[in-house]
Design a protein around this motif. Structure first.
Motif, PDB file in Angstrom:
ATOM      1  N   PRO A 272       0.865  -1.249   0.008  1.00  0.00           N
ATOM      2  CA  PRO A 272      -0.032   0.065  -0.022  1.00  0.00           C
ATOM      3  C   PRO A 272       0.919   1.116   0.079  1.00  0.00           C
ATOM      4  O   PRO A 272       2.120   1.262   0.363  1.00  0.00           O
ATOM      5  CB  PRO A 272      -0.882   0.005   1.244  1.00  0.00           C
ATOM      6  N   TYR A 273       0.251   2.274  -0.529  1.00  0.00           N
ATOM      7  CA  TYR A 273       0.929   3.674  -0.583  1.00  0.00           C
ATOM      8  C   TYR A 273       0.074   4.839   0.030  1.00  0.00           C
ATOM      9  O   TYR A 273      -1.092   4.569   0.056  1.00  0.00           O
ATOM     10  CB  TYR A 273       1.451   3.974  -1.633  1.00  0.00           C
ATOM     11  N   LEU A 274       0.685   5.794   0.529  1.00  0.00           N
ATOM     12  CA  LEU A 274      -0.161   7.066   1.184  1.00  0.00           C
ATOM     13  C   LEU A 274       0.312   7.919   0.215  1.00  0.00           C
ATOM     14  O   LEU A 274       1.598   8.576   0.001  1.00  0.00           O
ATOM     15  CB  LEU A 274       0.223   7.322   2.572  1.00  0.00           C
ATOM     16  N   ALA A 275      -0.515   8.891  -0.257  1.00  0.00           N
ATOM     17  CA  ALA A 275      -0.629   9.946  -1.038  1.00  0.00           C
ATOM     18  C   ALA A 275      -0.409  11.388   0.003  1.00  0.00           C
ATOM     19  O   ALA A 275      -1.407  11.418   0.678  1.00  0.00           O
ATOM     20  CB  ALA A 275      -1.407  10.199  -2.190  1.00  0.00           C
ATOM     21  N   TYR A 276       0.220  12.186  -0.353  1.00  0.00           N
ATOM     22  CA  TYR A 276       0.260  13.556   0.650  1.00  0.00           C
ATOM     23  C   TYR A 276       0.750  14.588  -0.209  1.00  0.00           C
ATOM     24  O   TYR A 276       1.437  14.877  -0.810  1.00  0.00           O
ATOM     25  CB  TYR A 276       1.393  13.303   1.814  1.00  0.00           C
ATOM     26  N   ASN A 277      -0.363  15.978   0.027  1.00  0.00           N
ATOM     27  CA  ASN A 277      -0.265  16.862  -0.856  1.00  0.00           C
ATOM     28  C   ASN A 277       0.020  17.911   0.091  1.00  0.00           C
ATOM     29  O   ASN A 277      -0.838  18.380   0.877  1.00  0.00           O
ATOM     30  CB  ASN A 277      -1.541  17.135  -1.489  1.00  0.00           C
ATOM     31  N   PRO A 278       1.400  18.661   0.491  1.00  0.00           N
ATOM     32  CA  PRO A 278       1.648  19.742   1.322  1.00  0.00           C
ATOM     33  C   PRO A 278       0.836  20.864   1.003  1.00  0.00           C
ATOM     34  O   PRO A 278       0.454  21.536   2.228  1.00  0.00           O
ATOM     35  CB  PRO A 278       2.999  20.056   0.824  1.00  0.00           C
ATOM     36  N   GLY A 279       0.311  21.279  -0.055  1.00  0.00           N
ATOM     37  CA  GLY A 279      -0.642  22.412  -0.340  1.00  0.00           C
ATOM     38  C   GLY A 279       0.134  23.776  -0.045  1.00  0.00           C
ATOM     39  O   GLY A 279      -0.661  24.902   0.250  1.00  0.00           O
ATOM     40  N   LEU A 280       1.430  23.809  -0.059  1.00  0.00           N
ATOM     41  CA  LEU A 280       2.121  24.998   0.091  1.00  0.00           C
ATOM     42  C   LEU A 280       2.586  25.529  -1.469  1.00  0.00           C
ATOM     43  O   LEU A 280       3.443  25.444  -1.999  1.00  0.00           O
ATOM     44  CB  LEU A 280       3.576  24.501   0.865  1.00  0.00           C
ATOM     45  N   LYS A 281       1.349  26.366  -1.581  1.00  0.00           N
ATOM     46  CA  LYS A 281       1.520  27.193  -2.993  1.00  0.00           C
ATOM     47  C   LYS A 281       1.601  28.567  -2.524  1.00  0.00           C
ATOM     48  O   LYS A 281       1.046  29.262  -1.614  1.00  0.00           O
ATOM     49  CB  LYS A 281       0.299  27.189  -3.721  1.00  0.00           C
ATOM     50  N   ARG A 282       2.330  29.574  -3.132  1.00  0.00           N
ATOM     51  CA  ARG A 282       2.727  30.780  -3.226  1.00  0.00           C
ATOM     52  C   ARG A 282       1.129  31.438  -3.082  1.00  0.00           C
ATOM     53  O   ARG A 282       1.112  32.502  -2.108  1.00  0.00           O
ATOM     54  CB  ARG A 282       3.398  31.348  -4.131  1.00  0.00           C
ATOM     55  N   ASP A 283       0.181  31.396  -3.998  1.00  0.00           N
ATOM     56  CA  ASP A 283      -0.975  31.944  -3.904  1.00  0.00           C
ATOM     57  C   ASP A 283      -1.932  31.606  -2.591  1.00  0.00           C
ATOM     58  O   ASP A 283      -2.478  32.587  -2.082  1.00  0.00           O
ATOM     59  CB  ASP A 283      -1.795  31.608  -5.210  1.00  0.00           C
ATOM     60  N   THR A 284      -1.802  30.522  -2.208  1.00  0.00           N
ATOM     61  CA  THR A 284      -2.619  30.094  -1.101  1.00  0.00           C
ATOM     62  C   THR A 284      -2.016  30.871   0.011  1.00  0.00           C
ATOM     63  O   THR A 284      -2.740  31.383   0.821  1.00  0.00           O
ATOM     64  CB  THR A 284      -2.722  28.555  -0.896  1.00  0.00           C
ATOM     65  N   LEU A 285      -0.897  30.687   0.400  1.00  0.00           N
ATOM     66  CA  LEU A 285      -0.166  31.347   1.387  1.00  0.00           C
ATOM     67  C   LEU A 285      -0.256  32.931   1.361  1.00  0.00           C
ATOM     68  O   LEU A 285      -0.410  33.432   2.432  1.00  0.00           O
ATOM     69  CB  LEU A 285       1.378  31.078   1.413  1.00  0.00           C
ATOM     70  N   ALA A 286      -0.151  33.403   0.220  1.00  0.00           N
ATOM     71  CA  ALA A 286      -0.572  34.924   0.188  1.00  0.00           C
ATOM     72  C   ALA A 286      -2.079  35.417   0.710  1.00  0.00           C
ATOM     73  O   ALA A 286      -2.318  36.518   1.321  1.00  0.00           O
ATOM     74  CB  ALA A 286      -0.119  35.587  -1.326  1.00  0.00           C
ATOM     75  N   TYR A 287      -2.893  34.591  -0.041  1.00  0.00           N
ATOM     76  CA  TYR A 287      -4.233  34.713   0.191  1.00  0.00           C
ATOM     77  C   TYR A 287      -4.742  34.820   1.557  1.00  0.00           C
ATOM     78  O   TYR A 287      -5.471  35.514   2.139  1.00  0.00           O
ATOM     79  CB  TYR A 287      -5.068  33.850  -0.575  1.00  0.00           C
ATOM     80  N   HIS A 288      -3.956  33.544   2.512  1.00  0.00           N
ATOM     81  CA  HIS A 288      -4.507  33.454   3.883  1.00  0.00           C
ATOM     82  C   HIS A 288      -3.811  34.129   4.909  1.00  0.00           C
ATOM     83  O   HIS A 288      -3.804  34.024   5.952  1.00  0.00           O
ATOM     84  CB  HIS A 288      -4.574  32.035   4.049  1.00  0.00           C
ATOM     85  N   GLY A 289      -2.473  34.643   4.221  1.00  0.00           N
ATOM     86  CA  GLY A 289      -1.719  35.580   5.131  1.00  0.00           C
ATOM     87  C   GLY A 289      -0.740  34.637   6.056  1.00  0.00           C
ATOM     88  O   GLY A 289      -0.466  34.939   7.316  1.00  0.00           O
TER      89      GLY A 289
END
Length: 665
Positions: A272-289
Motif C-alpha cells: 500500500p501507499y499513502l499520498a500526501y499533498n503539502p498544499g504549500l502554494k504561493r497564492d494560497t499562502l498569500a491569500y490566507h496571510g
C-alpha cells in the motif's frame, strides 16, 4: 644468466602493466557507454529501495490487525455508492435548434480549470446553448509548448468529453465559420462571471443577450462560474456537474499511462501507499496571510503576491497580518514536519511508502527535509519516472532561448540609503543588518529582482512553458492521489479562497469510493494540540497521541464528512458531491437518531435494484479469485511488521507503553 632473467622479468612486468592499462581503458569505455545509454533509468533507484526496505511483507500474504488499522476501508461508509445518473423524468435530450453558442476562456492552474469546466457545461445546459470546447489560457499563452495538442487537449481527451456528455449538452470544437469571424472582430458580448454567480444572473442578464447575438463569450478566472449550492429544484444540474468532473473529464492517454505506471511502481508486489499533498502554494499562502511561517526570503515573495491580490480586489484585508494567529485559526497549511508527526502518531511506520503530490511546493525541497527524515520512502514523480517518460507526456517542443541573468550595476551605500528612505511603506520586512554580507547566490535565480526592484518582472517564455508543464504534473499526481490507499492533505479548501488540489482529490475519492481512507484534519484543532503545554499531557487518559489518533480516525468517517459538508461544500461542490451524486445500498445497522451517521444517510436515495445486482456480481467474481488467509498468518504478519520497525527512534508508544511512562517526564 641472471642478467637475462632480469630482462625477461622486466619485460613480463611491462606487458602485464600494458595489459592492465588496456583493460582499464576498456572498462572505462564500457562504463561510459552504459552510463550514457541508461542515463534515463537512474531515477528508478527509489523503486529498488522500496523492495529492500519492505521485503519483509512479501513473506506473508495475510493482512492482519495492524495492516487493517492503517489501510482498511471505513466500514460505516461502505453502503455509499457513486450514482450521478439523471433521476428526474423526463430528462430531455438537447436540441440542435437552441439559443446559440457559448465559448469560454479559463484562466488559472489545474484546480481552477477542473472546477470551471463542469460549471460551464451546467451553464450551457441551463441556457439551452451549444458549448464550444473551452480554451485553457495557461496553455495557449505558452507559445513554446508542443503543437501536437490543442488548448483543451493539452490536458483532457476531447473525444471522450464530447461523447460522455452527448445526452446532456451539444459540444462542438469550434464556432461555425460564419460566426468565427465575428468573434475575431469582437462583435459578441463577453461576460466575466464570478464563481458565486447565481442562476438568476444567467437567466435574466446573459440569456437575453445570447438569444439576440446567438453567440456569447465567458471569461472564467475565479475557479468557476456558478454558485456551489443550487436550489433543490436544480438538483439535476448538480448531478450533471458530477458526470462532467468524474466521468467526462478524462486525461489524455499519455498522462493516464504515466500515472498508472507510477502507481504500479509504488505498489510493487502488493504494497500500500499513502499520498500526501503539502498544499504549500504561493497564492494560497498569500491569500490566507501565512508569510511569516517561513522567516526568510520566501516571506517577502509571499507578501509581494499578497499586495498584488489586494490591488486586484481578491484579498480584502490588510497587507501585514499575524501569520501565527491565522495558523491558530486553521487558515494556514500544516507544515511537512507537522504532518510527519501526525502520521507517526497514527502508527504509520518509518518505512511507509508516501507519494508527495503537487506541482508546486513553495520553499523548495528544503522545506520537505524534516518530513523525508521521518519517512525516507517519501518520493514524487521525479523519483519514479525517467526523464524520457516525463518528456513523453510533454511532447516535442521548440527550443527557447535561456534567460541570461545579468547582474545589475553596483550601487554605493549612499544611493542605497537614499532609495530606502524614499521608498516609503512596502510589502517587505525590515532591512538586513548593515554588517550582513550579500552573497552571490542571493543575486541569482528568479527571485533576484527583490533586491533591486519593487515589482516582479513579467514571466519569460520559459516561465510560461513551466506554468503549462505544472498542469501536466498536477494531472499525473491527481491520478496517483486518487488511487492511493490513503490520502492526507496538508491543506484543503475550508470554505474560503478558491478550489485547491487536495479538496478536489478528496471530493473525487468521496464520490468514487466513499469508504477509502481519506483524512480530513481540522487544522485549528490540531494546531491547538501542537501548542498545548499542560502538565501530564502524555499520561492516560489525556494522552496526546491518543487524542491525535481519535481525531484523525474520526475525520475519515461520517464525522469528518458531515463537518466537510458544513465548511467546504458552500464554496466548492466538487469537494463534497454528497448527497446529490450518491446512493445507498442499505441503511447501516444501529443508527442513533441525531448522530453523524444518521445525518449522513438521511438524505441519501436508495440505489436502484440493477445497481445492487451489478455490485453483487462484481463481489462474487472477486471472491472467487481472492485467496483466504488464516488468522495465524495475520498475527505473524503483524508481529513481523512491528518487529521490523522497532529500530526507528520516532515510534509512537502504544497504550500499554503509556501506562509505564513517567507522567512528569
Amino acid at each position: 644468466m641472471a642478467w637475462s632473467e632480469r630482462i625477461r622479468m622486466k619485460s613480463k612486468i611491462k606487458w602485464a602493466a600494458l595489459g592492465g592499462l588496456v583493460l582499464s581503458f576498456a572498462s572505462i569505455a564500457v562504463h561510459m557507454f552504459l552510463a550514457k545509454s541508461s542515463a534515463g533509468l537512474v531515477q528508478y533507484m527509489a523503486v529498488t529501495a522500496f523492495s529492500d526496505d519492505l521485503n519483509i511483507i512479501d513473506r506473508f500474504s495475510g493482512k492482519g490487525a495492524g495492516y487493517r488499522r492503517l489501510w482498511a476501508k471505513v466500514d460505516t461508509l461502505e453502503p455509499l455508492q457513486p450514482y450521478a445518473n439523471p433521476r428526474s423524468t423526463p430528462y430531455p435530450v438537447p436540441n440542435e435548434r437552441n439559443n446559440g453558442f457559448i465559448y469560454a476562456k479559463i484562466h488559472g492552474g489545474f484546480e481552477k480549470i477542473r472546477t470551471s469546466i463542469p460549471d460551464l457545461v451546467a451553464v450551457a445546459r441551463l441556457l439551452n446553448a451549444t458549448l464550444v470546447i473551452p480554451e485553457i489560457v495557461d496553455s495557449t499563452q505558452s507559445k513554446g509548448i508542443s503543437s501536437r495538442f490543442r488548448s483543451f487537449s493539452y490536458l483532457y481527451d476531447e473525444k471522450q468529453f464530447m461523447a460522455a456528455l452527448a445526452s446532456d449538452v451539444i459540444i462542438v470544437r469550434n464556432l461555425p465559420p460564419n460566426l468565427l469571424e465575428g468573434r475575431k472582430k469582437k462583435l459578441y458580448p463577453v461576460f466575466k462571471p464570478k464563481s458565486s454567480s447565481s442562476t438568476k444572473f444567467y437567466l435574466q442578464e446573459v440569456l437575453p443577450k445570447l438569444k439576440n447575438a446567438k453567440v456569447i463569450g465567458l471569461v472564467v478566472a475565479d475557479g468557476g462560474c456558478l454558485q456551489s449550492t443550487l436550489p433543490s429544484t436544480l438538483v439535476e444540474y448538480q448531478r450533471l456537474r458530477c458526470r462532467v468532473a468524474f466521468h467526462a473529464l478524462h486525461f489524455r492517454a499519455e498522462i493516464i499511462e504515466l500515472g498508472h505506471r507510477i502507481i504500479e511502481r509504488l505498489r510493487g508486489p502488493g504494497h500500500p501507499y499513502l499520498a500526501y499533498n503539502p498544499g504549500l502554494k504561493r497564492d494560497t499562502l498569500a491569500y490566507h496571510g501565512c508569510a511569516e511561517l517561513f522567516q526568510d526570503l520566501h516571506t517577502e515573495l509571499i507578501q509581494y503576491r499578497r499586495g498584488q491580490m489586494i490591488k486586484q480586489g481578491i484579498v480584502k484585508d490588510e497587507l501585514s497580518v499575524d501569520s501565527y494567529t491565522r495558523k491558530r485559526n486553521g487558515s494556514c497549511p500544516l507544515m511537512p514536519e507537522e504532518v510527519g508527526i501526525l502520521l507517526r502518531a497514527l502508527g504509520f511506520p518509518a518505512r511507509t511508502r508516501i507519494y508527495v503530490a503537487g506541482s508546486e511546493t513553495f520553499g523548495g525541497q528544503r522545506i520537505l527535509i524534516p518530513f523525508r527524515a521521518m519517512y525516507p520512502n517519501s518520493v514524487d514523480r521525479t523519483s519514479l519516472c525517467s526523464k524520457d517518460e516525463l518528456v513523453n507526456i510533454i511532447g516535442p517542443e521548440t527550443t527557447l532561448p535561456i534567460d541570461a541573468f545579468k547582474f545589475p550595476p553596483p550601487k554605493s551605500e549612499k544611493q542605497q540609503k537614499e532609495e530606502w528612505d524614499k521608498a516609503g511603506p512596502r510589502p517587505r520586512p525590515l532591512p538586513p543588518p548593515p554588517d550582513r554580507p550579500i552573497y552571490q547566490h542571493e543575486k541569482e535565480g528568479w527571485y533576484a529582482w527583490i533586491g533591486e526592484k519593487d515589482s516582479e518582472p513579467d514571466p519569460s517564455p520559459i516561465e510560461f512553458r513551466e506554468h503549462a508543464h505544472r498542469m501536466l504534473w498536477d494531472a499525473v499526481d491527481y491520478i496517483v492521489s486518487l488511487e492511493a490507499d490513503a490520502f492526507f492533505p496538508g491543506f484543503d479548501n475550508d470554505g474560503s479562497g478558491w478550489p485547491d488540489f487536495s479538496s478536489l482529490v478528496m471530493g473525487h475519492r468521496l464520490y468514487k469510493v466513499a469508504s477509502s481512507r481519506t483524512y480530513r484534519p481540522d487544522r485549528k484543532y490540531l494546531v491547538e494540540l501542537f501548542n498545548t503545554t499542560r502538565e501530564h499531557l502524555y499520561h492516560p487518559p489525556r494522552n496526546w497521541t491518543l487524542a491525535i489518533r481519535e481525531h484523525l480516525n474520526k475525520s475519515m468517517a461520517e464525522a469528518g464528512i458531515v463537518q466537510e459538508l458544513q465548511h467546504s461544500k458552500t464554496k466548492s461542490f466538487l469537494s463534497h458531491p454528497l448527497p446529490e451524486c450518491s446512493c445507498t445500498l442499505k441503511m447501516p445497522d444501529s443508527i442513533k437518531k441525531g448522530s453523524n451517521l444518521e445525518a449522513l444517510y438521511r438524505k441519501q436515495d436508495k440505489c436502484p435494484p440493477s445497481f445492487e445486482q451489478s455490485l453483487k456480481s462484481i463481489a462474487k467474481s472477486q471472491d472467487t479469485t481472492a485467496t483466504e488467509d488464516t488468522e495465524t498468518q495475520e498475527d505473524e504478519s503483524d508481529a513481523e511488521l512491528i518487529e521490523s520497525d522497532e529500530n526507528s527512534q520516532v515510534d509512537v508508544p502504544s497504550g500499554e507503553q503509556d501506562d509505564e511512562m513517567d507522567p512528569d517526564d
